[in-house]
Scaffold this active site. Structure first.
Site, PDB file in Angstrom:
ATOM      1  N   GLY A 245      -0.163 -20.193  59.991  1.00 30.82           N
ATOM      2  CA  GLY A 245       1.081 -19.747  59.905  1.00 30.82           C
ATOM      3  C   GLY A 245       1.228 -18.529  61.152  1.00 30.82           C
ATOM      4  O   GLY A 245       2.148 -18.566  61.675  1.00 30.82           O
ATOM      5  N   ARG A 246       0.134 -17.863  61.200  1.00 27.64           N
ATOM      6  CA  ARG A 246       0.022 -16.808  62.160  1.00 27.64           C
ATOM      7  C   ARG A 246      -0.068 -17.283  63.726  1.00 27.64           C
ATOM      8  O   ARG A 246      -0.020 -16.500  64.443  1.00 27.64           O
ATOM      9  CB  ARG A 246      -1.117 -15.680  62.080  1.00 27.64           C
ATOM     10  CG  ARG A 246      -2.423 -16.036  61.802  1.00 27.64           C
ATOM     11  CD  ARG A 246      -3.292 -15.129  61.184  1.00 27.64           C
ATOM     12  NE  ARG A 246      -4.613 -15.609  60.974  1.00 27.64           N
ATOM     13  CZ  ARG A 246      -4.850 -16.073  59.480  1.00 27.64           C
ATOM     14  NH1 ARG A 246      -4.092 -16.209  58.622  1.00 27.64           N
ATOM     15  NH2 ARG A 246      -5.949 -16.624  59.645  1.00 27.64           N
ATOM     16  N   GLU A 331      -5.378 -10.577  59.723  1.00 24.68           N
ATOM     17  CA  GLU A 331      -5.526 -11.731  58.939  1.00 24.68           C
ATOM     18  C   GLU A 331      -6.631 -12.563  59.276  1.00 24.68           C
ATOM     19  O   GLU A 331      -7.213 -13.370  58.502  1.00 24.68           O
ATOM     20  CB  GLU A 331      -4.140 -12.441  58.694  1.00 24.68           C
ATOM     21  CG  GLU A 331      -3.831 -13.059  57.416  1.00 24.68           C
ATOM     22  CD  GLU A 331      -2.497 -13.624  56.932  1.00 24.68           C
ATOM     23  OE1 GLU A 331      -2.105 -13.194  56.051  1.00 24.68           O
ATOM     24  OE2 GLU A 331      -1.991 -14.672  57.669  1.00 24.68           O
ATOM     25  N   LYS A 472      -1.650 -11.996  45.120  1.00 27.27           N
ATOM     26  CA  LYS A 472      -0.515 -12.711  44.763  1.00 27.27           C
ATOM     27  C   LYS A 472      -0.700 -13.321  43.150  1.00 27.27           C
ATOM     28  O   LYS A 472       0.267 -12.950  42.512  1.00 27.27           O
ATOM     29  CB  LYS A 472      -0.457 -14.133  45.496  1.00 27.27           C
ATOM     30  CG  LYS A 472      -0.246 -13.942  46.964  1.00 27.27           C
ATOM     31  CD  LYS A 472      -0.172 -15.283  47.659  1.00 27.27           C
ATOM     32  CE  LYS A 472      -0.044 -15.051  49.060  1.00 27.27           C
ATOM     33  NZ  LYS A 472      -0.006 -16.458  49.876  1.00 27.27           N
TER      34      LYS A 472
END
Ligand code: F6P
Length: 512
Positions: A245-246, A331, A472
């Site tokens: 993602g990053r 992250e 989460k």
């Protein structure tokens, strides 16, 4: 690494630098500022204002060799499964190869076709819905390339699962002329789905039922879920599990950016990234910008033990760059277990923070100059502005250079302790010619590879992020308790329990 000869040599060398001030290093060596720099394709890295010498750089290079950095870079760029905990490549560099894998080329062409249509007048606004890597990259880059924005529409970003963000994201927009891009690698992220559903409801309220799906596009590695949501396969763009993602700005996650600046400028950004990839692969360590930035950062983190660093772009257009780097770095490097599962015996990822200069000067630079903690700074600036206000730019850059000098050298003792500036505070300058799609691409890849360099020495896997999972799961459980679909769990700590109870009691009084 901490138990190697190379590490020990650096520790000893660091002790020898005790009491050495940056002004000693500059005074005794008039060439220092010209020598302790590296440059590629118009991008300059000046690391001379760090507490180091040529010997430090040589020792850091031996550490990089000991960590087999060269081989690791080859593995990364060749698409080997360097993400060992998930057993897959982290092959974001394939997205920007001049001759990329066929599926990448095809997806780029589909994006370009879609972007051209999106720019042709039907839409007045494009809203990207995504979070983390599915938001920060395109949001940062769209702001950064504001001068290259040539679409006759607005591009906005909706990320937070806070109704206030949705309200702001749609403010003033005509639903009939709004396109949403739901960007989610997993298509399972709670925030993104909550926002996608509410966006769909909003569109459905205002357009004919058979038109709703034409207001949505998706970017995902999970096209089935996008289809279940009601997005046409023709408007669904692929991501692959080998793009983290990053690290995904160069993928279809950049679709909103491509709509803003057009496919050619987007391709220029990819070319800038690719240049940095090849530079990273081939340049000797002492000339290698990502390796140097990473090794100097590691020197500051592990040998001087400074726990944070600041990224300070002297560029309003890069206002979101510190936030982007926060995800990229923290992250990736916020790990206390090495790739082989053993505890990390030394400090890993530092805390990253920052905001654009000169605003920060009137906020937190006080602490940078006189605080009890040392915070190494990475300044970013450009010689030429993207606007005609050259006098503004001179002022802006004068401040960047002044901050670096003042941090390093301080000021001679006035006798008043409150007005004393000890100096000896390290900083690095990344100086580009101008902020363009190409130079932005270079910057992004520079930091990606900085992170990889450090992770390689630390022995951690920078491509997973298991640390975000626990929150989460707990949020899911607590969510049910807040809405009353589950009873409060008596096993919770008394603080969380009483906060939940208070929320439940007050929530009942909410009027909609
Ligand atoms: O929770 C963190 C994270 O997993 C990031 O790594 C990722 O960029 C973000 O969530 C969004 O994930 P997705 O693109 O799957 O919605």
């Amino acid at each position: 690494m901490h138990d190697t000869r190379e590490w020990q040599a650096l520790s000893d060398h660091r002790q020898a630098l005790d009491g050495v001030h940056l002004w000693d290093l500059f005074d005794g060596d008039p060439q220092r500022g010209e020598r302790l720099v590296a440059e590629t394709d118009g991008l300059l890295l000046d690391y001379s204002k760090n507490r180091l010498t040529d010997e430090t750089v040589a020792l850091l290079a031996t550490l990089a060799d000991r960590a087999e950095l060269r081989g690791r870079i080859e593995a990364l760029l060749d698409g080997e499964p360097v993400n060992t905990t998930e057993n897959r490549p982290a092959w974001h560099t394939a997205l920007r190869q001049p001759d990329p894998p066929t599926e990448v080329r095809q997806e780029f062409d589909r994006m370009a076709g879609f972007a051209a249509k999106a720019r042709d007048g039907r839409w007045e606004a494009v809203v990207n819905i995504g979070i983390g890597g599915s938001d920060l990259g395109p949001a940062m880059a769209t702001a950064a390339l504001d001068a290259y924005f040539d679409a006759n529409l607005e591009v906005r970003f909706l990320s937070n699962v806070d109704g206030a963000h949705f309200r702001e994201a749609i403010r003033g927009l005509d639903p009939a002329r709004t396109l949403f891009i739901v960007a989610s690698k997993t298509f399972a992220t709670l925030e993104t789905l909550a926002n996608a559903f509410v966006a769909r409801d909003w569109i459905a309220l205002h357009v004919d039922a058979d038109q709703v799906s034409s207001h949505f596009a998706a970017v995902t590695a999970n096209p089935d879920r996008a289809q279940d949501f009601g997005i046409d396969s023709g408007a669904t763009f692929a991501m692959w599990d080998w793009v983290g993602g990053r690290y995904s700005l160069g993928s279809a996650v950049g679709l909103s950016l491509m709509i803003a600046i057009g496919p050619d400028a987007f391709a220029d950004m990819l070319a800038g990234m690719h240049h940095m990839d090849e530079h990273y692969r081939t340049a000797p360590w002492a000339e290698n910008l990502p390796a140097l930035l990473g090794l100097v950062g590691l020197w500051n983190r592990n040998f001087w033990n400074w726990p944070t660093y600041a990224v300070l772009p002297y560029s309003q257009e890069l206002a979101l760059f510190p936030a982007y780097i926060q995800q990229l770095d923290m992250e990736s490097s916020g790990k206390s277990v090495r790739a082989d599962g053993t505890p990390a015996p030394i400090a890993t990822g530092p805390v990253v923070w920052g905001q654009p200069g000169t605003n920060g000067q009137h906020a937190f630079h006080q602490l940078l100059h006189q605080g009890t903690d040392i915070v190494p700074v990475e300044f970013i600036g450009f010689c030429r502005p993207t606007h005609p206000l050259v006098a503004h730019h001179d002022l802006l850059m004068a401040n960047l250079f002044a901050q670096g000098e003042a941090l390093a050298l301080g000021a001679s003792d006035t006798g008043d302790p409150h007005r004393s500036f000890p100096g000896n505070r390290p900083s690095t300058v990344i100086l580009g010619d101008q902020l363009t799609p190409r130079s932005l691409g270079q910057l992004v890849a520079l930091y990606e590879h900085k992170v990889f360099t450090q992770a390689t020495v630390w022995g951690i896997n920078p491509f997973d992020q298991w640390g975000v999972e626990l929150g989460k799961i707990v949020a899911g459980d607590i969510g049910a308790e807040l809405t009353g679909s589950a009873e409060p769990d008596p096993g919770r700590d008394s603080s969380t329990q009483s906060l939940i109870n208070r929320y439940r009691n007050h929530r009942r009084g909410v009027t909609r």
